[in-house]
Scaffold this motif. Structure first.
Motif, PDB file in Angstrom:
ATOM      1  N   LEU A  63       6.935   0.172  -0.220  1.00  0.00           N
ATOM      2  CA  LEU A  63       5.580  -0.375  -0.200  1.00  0.00           C
ATOM      3  C   LEU A  63       5.411  -1.363   0.961  1.00  0.00           C
ATOM      4  N   VAL A  66       5.364   0.681   4.230  1.00  0.00           N
ATOM      5  CA  VAL A  66       4.107   1.426   4.386  1.00  0.00           C
ATOM      6  C   VAL A  66       2.981   0.475   4.786  1.00  0.00           C
ATOM      7  N   ALA A  67       2.943  -0.692   4.143  1.00  0.00           N
ATOM      8  CA  ALA A  67       1.904  -1.676   4.468  1.00  0.00           C
ATOM      9  C   ALA A  67       2.075  -2.167   5.909  1.00  0.00           C
ATOM     10  N   LEU A  72      -1.635   1.374   4.236  1.00  0.00           N
ATOM     11  CA  LEU A  72      -2.393   1.100   3.004  1.00  0.00           C
ATOM     12  C   LEU A  72      -3.787   0.623   3.380  1.00  0.00           C
TER      13      LEU A  72
ATOM     14  N   VAL B 206      -2.218   8.530   6.496  1.00  0.00           N
ATOM     15  CA  VAL B 206      -1.069   8.527   5.586  1.00  0.00           C
ATOM     16  C   VAL B 206      -1.065   9.837   4.810  1.00  0.00           C
ATOM     17  N   LEU B 226      -0.415   9.245  -6.453  1.00  0.00           N
ATOM     18  CA  LEU B 226       0.091   8.296  -5.459  1.00  0.00           C
ATOM     19  C   LEU B 226      -0.839   8.275  -4.246  1.00  0.00           C
ATOM     20  N   MET B 230      -2.971   5.150  -2.737  1.00  0.00           N
ATOM     21  CA  MET B 230      -2.708   4.648  -1.386  1.00  0.00           C
ATOM     22  C   MET B 230      -3.877   4.880  -0.434  1.00  0.00           C
ATOM     23  N   ALA B 232      -4.485   7.930   0.627  1.00  0.00           N
ATOM     24  CA  ALA B 232      -3.861   8.951   1.484  1.00  0.00           C
ATOM     25  C   ALA B 232      -4.292  10.342   1.031  1.00  0.00           C
ATOM     26  N   THR B 316       3.529   4.623  -7.438  1.00  0.00           N
ATOM     27  CA  THR B 316       2.086   4.628  -7.735  1.00  0.00           C
ATOM     28  C   THR B 316       1.709   3.383  -8.538  1.00  0.00           C
ATOM     29  N   VAL B 319       1.696   0.340  -6.331  1.00  0.00           N
ATOM     30  CA  VAL B 319       0.529   0.285  -5.435  1.00  0.00           C
ATOM     31  C   VAL B 319      -0.694  -0.180  -6.226  1.00  0.00           C
ATOM     32  N   ARG B 320      -0.893   0.386  -7.419  1.00  0.00           N
ATOM     33  CA  ARG B 320      -2.045  -0.014  -8.252  1.00  0.00           C
ATOM     34  C   ARG B 320      -1.973  -1.495  -8.622  1.00  0.00           C
ATOM     35  N   ARG B 323      -2.928  -3.487  -5.682  1.00  0.00           N
ATOM     36  CA  ARG B 323      -4.384  -3.405  -5.474  1.00  0.00           C
ATOM     37  C   ARG B 323      -5.135  -4.324  -6.437  1.00  0.00           C
TER      38      ARG B 323
END
Lengths: 73, 328
Positions: A63, A66-67, A72, B206, B226, B230, B232, B316, B319-320, B323
C-alpha cells in the motif's frame, strides 16, 4: 479404426543425414552454434525486491509503495 | 568484439521501450561497446522515432523508404542485410515483430540465432554465454553461442533495465541509398482496430492484473473489489481470457493490449514473455504469486510469495480502511 489397422503394417522409412544429401558435419551437436551449458534454478526474485514480512506487513508495504508511485487516486 | 546493432521498433513516431533496454543489453554484453541503433521507416514518423532514441545511442543508422512505412519484417530483413556488416551482433526485442524478423535475418547474415535472452553471463573469446528460460520459466539455462560469424539475438522485454547516465548526442547516418528498391511477397493492407471493451485498460494508471492463479471465475470478484477500492481497473493474462472469465478487451500481452500504467499489480501471473510484451513504460511492477519460482519475479520491482486469494482481500480491506480514515 479400419484406417488405423490399415496403416499399422505400412513400413515407415528411416532416412539418415546422407540420404537427404546433407553434409553430416553441418548438422547435429558438433555443428551447433548454440549449445546449452547447464541448467540452474534462478535465484529467487533476482530482479525483484522480495518482501519477507508477515502478510499484514506485506500488505502495508504494498500500500505504501503503490501510494508513493501515485497509484492511489 | 563484433560491432553491436540494435533494431528499434517504433510506431507512429514513438520508439518502443525496448530501445533503451537493448542499449542496456549491449552494454552488458560489452561494457566498452557503443551500440548502433537501426531504424527503418518513412517520413515524419521515422524522424520522430530517431529523435526519441538520441539519448540512448551514440550512433543511429536510418533507412528511409516508403515501402517501410509499415513494419513488414520481410522488407525490413531485405533492407538490413544490405547495411549490416558481416560478423555483427544484432539485438532485437523478443516480441511478435522481432520473432518475425530475427530468425530469417540470422540466416541471411549467416550468423548465429539466439532467442529470448534474459541475461548476458559473459563473453569468452568468440563464445557469448547467455541465460534463457526453459520449461515455462521454471528453470534457467546457460547457453553458449558461437558469435565468430556474428549473431542475431532476441532479448526479452523488461529483462534489462535501461541505463541511467548522461545522455549521448547521437550521430545520425542515413543508409537509405544503400538499400535500393524493396519488394516483398506480402504487403500491408489495413489496420484493424480492436473493439473497445467495457473498460479501456490502456487508459488506466493502475492495473490489478490477474492470471491463472485466480483459479476460477468466482474469484475474479476479489480482484475487482481491490481495483474498485484503489480506483484501478482489472486486466488479465491470456489464460483468464481463454477460460472466458474476462473479456478479450482486458487482456495484456502480445495477443492482447499494450498498456502503460504507473503501477501494475501482477496477481497470480507467471510472467511469460507474451504477457510482458504488452507492458510498456516501465511501470512499477508488484508481483504476487504463491510459486516462488514464478518467472515474473525476475522482472518485477517488488515480489511477494503469497496466495492471491488471501492476500488481495486483505489489501482491499486495508485500502478501504485508509480511504475511510482519509475521508474523516
Amino acid at each position: 479404426m479400419r484406417g488405423i489397422r490399415a496403416v499399422a503394417s505400412v513400413p515407415i522409412p528411416t532416412f539418415g543425414v546422407s540420404d537427404l544429401g546433407i553434409d553430416p558435419g553441418a548438422v547435429g551437436q558438433a555443428a551447433a552454434k548454440v549449445k546449452r551449458v547447464d541448467y540452474f534454478v534462478p535465484a529467487l526474485g533476482k530482479g525483484a525486491e522480495m518482501l519477507k514480512g508477515s502478510r499484514e506487513e506485506n500488505v502495508d508495504k504494498v500500500l505504501e509503495l503503490v501510494a508513493a508511485k501515485g497509484g492511489l487516486k | 568484439m563484433a560491432r553491436i546493432f540494435a533494431y528499434i521498433v517504433h510506431k507512429a513516431g514513438v520508439a518502443d521501450d525496448s530501445a533503451a533496454q537493448l542499449a542496456a543489453a549491449a552494454k552488458k554484453m560489452d561494457p566498452a561497446a557503443s551500440p548502433t541503433a537501426l531504424l527503418t521507416g518513412w517520413g515524419a514518423d521515422l524522424s520522430a522515432a530517431c529523435d526519441a532514441i538520441r539519448d540512448s545511442y551514440a550512433e543511429i543508422w536510418t533507412i528511409s523508404n516508403e515501402a517501410l512505412a509499415y513494419p513488414n519484417a520481410e522488407l525490413i530483413r531485405k533492407a538490413l542485410i544490405k547495411v549490416v556488416p558481416p560478423g555483427s551482433i544484432v539485438l532485437v526485442a523478443h516480441e511478435h515483430f522481432g520473432i518475425d524478423l530475427a530468425p530469417g535475418l540470422s540466416i541471411k547474415l549467416n550468423s548465429t540465432f539466439v532467442s529470448d535472452v534474459l541475461d548476458i553471463a559473459g563473453i569468452d573469446g568468440s563464445d557469448l554465454k547467455v541465460v534463457r528460460q526453459e520449461f515455462g520459466g521454471q528453470v534457467s539455462a546457460h547457453v553458449r553461442c558461437d558469435i565468430s560469424s556474428g549473431a542475431v539475438v532476441t532479448v526479452r522485454p523488461g529483462a534489462f533495465k535501461p541505463l541511467e547516465g548522461t545522455p549521448v548526442a547521437a550521430t545520425v547516418v542515413d543508409k537509405s541509398s544503400e538499400v535500393g528498391a524493396l519488394t516483398a511477397g506480402r504487403r500491408y493492407l489495413e489496420t484493424i482496430v480492436a473493439e473497445a471493451g467495457d473498460v479501456d485498460i490502456t487508459k488506466h494508471n493502475v492495473l490489478v492484473s490477474i492470471g491463472r492463479g485466480i483459479q476460477k471465475q468466482e474469484n475474479v470478484a476479489i480482484a475487482q473489489e481491490l481495483a474498485e477500492a484503489m480506483g484501478a481497473a482489472v486486466s488479465c493474462s491470456r489464460p483468464v481470457v481463454d477460460a472466458k472469465w474476462l473479456g478479450k478487451s482486458r487482456q495484456v500481452g502480445s495477443s492482447g493490449k499494450t498498456v502503460k500504467p504507473k503501477v501494475y499489480l501482477a496477481c497470480g501471473i507467471s510472467g511469460s514473455f507474451q504477457h510482458l510484451a504488452g507492458l510498456k513504460g516501465s511501470p512499477f511492477l508488484i508481483a504476487i504469486n504463491k510459486n516462488p519460482r514464478a518467472p515474473i519475479f525476475q522482472v518485477a520491482d517488488v515480489g511477494i510469495v503469497d496466495d492471491i486469494l488471501e492476500f488481495l482481500p486483505e489489501l482491499t480491506n486495508k485500502v478501504r480502511e485508509m480511504r475511510s480514515v482519509a475521508a474523516k
